[in-house]
Design a protein around this motif. Structure first.
Motif, PDB file in Angstrom:
ATOM      1  N   UNK A 101      28.561  49.747  54.876  1.00 53.79           N
ATOM      2  CA  UNK A 101      27.051  49.180  54.522  1.00 53.79           C
ATOM      3  C   UNK A 101      26.830  47.836  54.691  1.00 53.79           C
ATOM      4  N   UNK A 102      26.216  47.401  55.622  1.00 51.18           N
ATOM      5  CA  UNK A 102      26.291  45.988  55.862  1.00 51.18           C
ATOM      6  C   UNK A 102      25.255  45.034  54.956  1.00 51.18           C
ATOM      7  N   UNK A 103      24.493  45.903  54.189  1.00 49.66           N
ATOM      8  CA  UNK A 103      23.831  45.233  53.228  1.00 49.66           C
ATOM      9  C   UNK A 103      24.357  45.061  51.914  1.00 49.66           C
ATOM     10  N   UNK A 104      25.412  45.693  51.719  1.00 52.13           N
ATOM     11  CA  UNK A 104      25.979  45.579  50.359  1.00 52.13           C
ATOM     12  C   UNK A 104      26.780  44.088  50.087  1.00 52.13           C
ATOM     13  N   UNK A 105      26.698  43.860  48.718  1.00 52.35           N
ATOM     14  CA  UNK A 105      27.394  42.383  48.505  1.00 52.35           C
ATOM     15  C   UNK A 105      28.813  42.853  49.079  1.00 52.35           C
ATOM     16  N   UNK A 106      29.476  41.594  49.129  1.00 49.32           N
ATOM     17  CA  UNK A 106      30.978  41.544  49.609  1.00 49.32           C
ATOM     18  C   UNK A 106      31.806  42.150  48.480  1.00 49.32           C
ATOM     19  N   UNK A 107      32.839  42.563  49.044  1.00 48.45           N
ATOM     20  CA  UNK A 107      33.881  43.250  48.112  1.00 48.45           C
ATOM     21  C   UNK A 107      34.506  42.270  47.189  1.00 48.45           C
ATOM     22  N   UNK A 108      34.512  42.844  45.853  1.00 47.89           N
ATOM     23  CA  UNK A 108      34.972  42.046  44.477  1.00 47.89           C
ATOM     24  C   UNK A 108      36.355  41.549  45.087  1.00 47.89           C
ATOM     25  N   UNK A 109      36.685  40.062  44.747  1.00 46.24           N
ATOM     26  CA  UNK A 109      38.023  39.489  45.113  1.00 46.24           C
ATOM     27  C   UNK A 109      38.947  39.490  43.801  1.00 46.24           C
ATOM     28  N   UNK A 110      39.915  39.358  43.798  1.00 49.11           N
ATOM     29  CA  UNK A 110      41.320  39.315  42.870  1.00 49.11           C
ATOM     30  C   UNK A 110      40.633  38.858  41.637  1.00 49.11           C
ATOM     31  N   UNK A 111      40.004  37.609  41.714  1.00 49.50           N
ATOM     32  CA  UNK A 111      39.470  37.010  40.504  1.00 49.50           C
ATOM     33  C   UNK A 111      38.174  37.451  39.731  1.00 49.50           C
ATOM     34  N   UNK A 112      37.392  38.148  40.740  1.00 50.32           N
ATOM     35  CA  UNK A 112      36.370  38.887  40.223  1.00 50.32           C
ATOM     36  C   UNK A 112      36.730  40.201  39.524  1.00 50.32           C
ATOM     37  N   UNK A 113      37.740  40.594  40.165  1.00 43.69           N
ATOM     38  CA  UNK A 113      38.456  41.915  39.267  1.00 43.69           C
ATOM     39  C   UNK A 113      38.984  41.657  38.260  1.00 43.69           C
ATOM     40  N   UNK A 114      39.663  40.368  37.918  1.00 37.87           N
ATOM     41  CA  UNK A 114      40.394  40.153  36.784  1.00 37.87           C
ATOM     42  C   UNK A 114      39.309  39.649  35.553  1.00 37.87           C
ATOM     43  N   UNK A 115      38.070  39.099  36.204  1.00 38.05           N
ATOM     44  CA  UNK A 115      36.748  38.538  35.342  1.00 38.05           C
ATOM     45  C   UNK A 115      36.528  40.090  34.688  1.00 38.05           C
ATOM     46  N   UNK A 116      36.244  41.010  35.396  1.00 35.93           N
ATOM     47  CA  UNK A 116      35.628  42.372  35.085  1.00 35.93           C
ATOM     48  C   UNK A 116      36.436  42.696  34.009  1.00 35.93           C
ATOM     49  N   UNK A 117      37.934  43.050  34.183  1.00 38.78           N
ATOM     50  CA  UNK A 117      38.961  43.462  32.942  1.00 38.78           C
ATOM     51  C   UNK A 117      39.004  42.540  31.893  1.00 38.78           C
ATOM     52  N   UNK A 118      38.888  41.160  32.117  1.00 39.14           N
ATOM     53  CA  UNK A 118      39.000  40.568  30.846  1.00 39.14           C
ATOM     54  C   UNK A 118      37.604  40.590  30.120  1.00 39.14           C
ATOM     55  N   UNK A 119      36.362  40.755  30.771  1.00 36.55           N
ATOM     56  CA  UNK A 119      35.391  40.848  29.986  1.00 36.55           C
ATOM     57  C   UNK A 119      35.337  41.894  28.985  1.00 36.55           C
ATOM     58  N   UNK A 120      35.795  43.083  29.528  1.00 32.04           N
ATOM     59  CA  UNK A 120      35.704  44.453  28.950  1.00 32.04           C
ATOM     60  C   UNK A 120      36.810  44.244  27.309  1.00 32.04           C
TER      61      UNK A 120
END
Length: 442
Positions: A101-120
């Motif tokens: 899907x070329x219209x999708x937002x870029x894949x989550x990078x490692x910092x964003x993945x860590x942000x999601x985990x920490x926010x939880x």
């Protein structure tokens, strides 16, 4: 749009809004309208979904900023959107970098993945009270002074979605009802509690397609503003000045009380807003509004106002303000000011009050208004003026004017001075709005 494309669009649009907040640019509602005007391929469901997400983020932005700060993550529109999804729709996080899907937002990078985990694992309930209710620090003292023990309830109401309020134009249909005026949507509206000519809908209504709106039979206007216009208590033959007219909502609301007799002098420093007023007054059938652009300051401004000095029966003074009472409609407004900006606004408000007072004749009235709930913009400005004016001016109790100007039961005010009217969403169902009625004795 696919769901992933909606997320990408939301991040792009939120980036524009964040930049505007930072540099004092266009308000969010205008940026949203411009964004979709340039992307007509987006369907109505797409526009609604993206817009609802944007406004949800703005209504919880203070909490999101607190979380990013607590987790030492940079503040970006993308980070705000990711945190919003983590809180409200975590299943959609899997749409980032959607394969093929070329219209999708870029894949989550490692910092964003860590942000999601920490926010939880973040204890969101540890955020300070003002952050929990999305109130910037610069307003908190004013909100506490105004609402006291009702603070949480009051601010939560300001975070809700505002209804659509309209006013029947009595110049064109003096004795009619909305049921007879609207062809397609009247069943979605109910009569206002306070305003004599107003109706409200909590549903989505496309007024642009209504002939009644196109021909000036109805105007969009919050109930609080309609009430404020009624409290001007203008009558046929009067000389009325609208010193900060903007696009003319108050002038247009006062004109029916004057039955197109007398004169309304509508002034503003914005040529664009006055251009809109000229279109609106033609559509509404108003023949007694004289539109004049004022200089922001200096001799030209004084010269334009000089012929009215000491001659006006009424001066409406809807001064520039923080807009804290309209956060339901403009949630980004709360981050466009700070303590220093409020101080500068207070100086402008006090100056306009003195200027407007100079236009009133003995026995005439000045009606000071704001769409704010902050005492610093309301009671404090008016009471300082009265304290420095000797016995030339007196405050008129809003309840006495209400009994003459409106047919509804007079509400209890939230103002710190019982003579003034302060409305708020949680207690009155209107925007937050302040009105003080001052009368010149001599």
């Amino acid at each position: 749009m696919q769901p992933s494309a909606r997320i990408a669009a939301g991040i792009e649009l939120l980036s524009q809004i964040e930049e505007a907040i930072e540099c004092g640019g266009a308000p969010a509602d205008r940026l949203v309208a411009d964004y979709f005007r340039a992307r007509r391929y987006a369907g109505s469901k797409d526009r609604r979904a993206v817009t609802e997400a944007i406004y949800a983020i703005l209504r919880m932005r203070e909490r999101l900023l607190w979380a990013l700060g607590s987790l030492s993550h940079p503040v970006t529109a993308r980070a705000l959107f990711i945190l919003y999804l983590q809180q409200e729709a975590p299943d959609q996080l899997g749409l980032f970098g959607e394969e093929g899907n070329t219209h999708a937002p870029d894949a989550l990078d490692e910092h964003e993945a860590a942000l999601i985990k920490a926010a939880a694992t973040l204890d969101w309930d540890k955020a300070p009270v003002n952050i929990q209710v999305n109130v910037p620090k610069w307003t908190h003292a004013g909100f506490e002074k105004r609402f006291g023990s009702e603070l949480i309830e009051a601010v939560n109401a300001l975070n809700e979605t505002a209804p659509l309020d309209v006013r029947i134009n009595r110049l064109k249909r003096p004795d009619d009802t909305l049921n007879n005026i609207l062809s397609n949507s009247s069943e979605l509206f109910e009569k206002h509690v306070f305003s004599s000519d107003g109706y409200r809908s909590s549903s989505r209504v496309n007024l642009a397609n209504e002939k009644a709106y196109q021909s000036g039979l109805v105007e969009v206007q919050d109930e609080a503003a309609q009430v404020a216009a009624s409290l001007v208590a203008a009558a046929p033959g009067m000389q009325v000045v609208d010193l900060c007219a903007g696009a003319g909502g108050k002038s247009l609301a006062v004109a029916p009380d004057m039955k197109n007799k007398g004169q309304i002098h509508a002034f503003d420093i914005s040529g664009g807003r006055l251009k809109e007023l000229r279109v609106r007054l033609q559509r509404a059938g108003c023949r007694n509004i004289q539109v004049t652009r004022l200089a922001a300051e200096g001799d030209g401004r004084a010269l334009a106002l000089a012929p009215l000095a000491g001659k006006a029966d009424r001066v409406m003074l809807d001064v520039p303000c923080s807009g804290s009472g309209t956060w339901r409609r403009s949630p980004d407004q709360r981050w466009r000011f700070d303590a220093e900006g409020l101080k500068n606004l207070n100086e402008v408000q006090a100056g306009l009050l003195r200027e407007g007072a100079g236009l009133i004749k003995p026995g005439g009235r000045l009606i000071y208004m704001t769409c704010s709930v902050l005492p610093a913009e309301n009671e404090e400005i008016v009471e300082n003026f009265l304290a420095n004016s000797g016995d030339r001016w007196t405050a008129v109790d809003y309840r006495s004017v209400w009994a003459e100007a409106l047919k509804s039961e007079c509400p209890q005010s939230l103002a710190l001075n019982s003579a003034f009217l302060q409305l708020a969403p949680h207690s009155h169902g209107t925007d937050g709005f302040f009105v003080a009625i001052l009368e010149r004795r001599a």
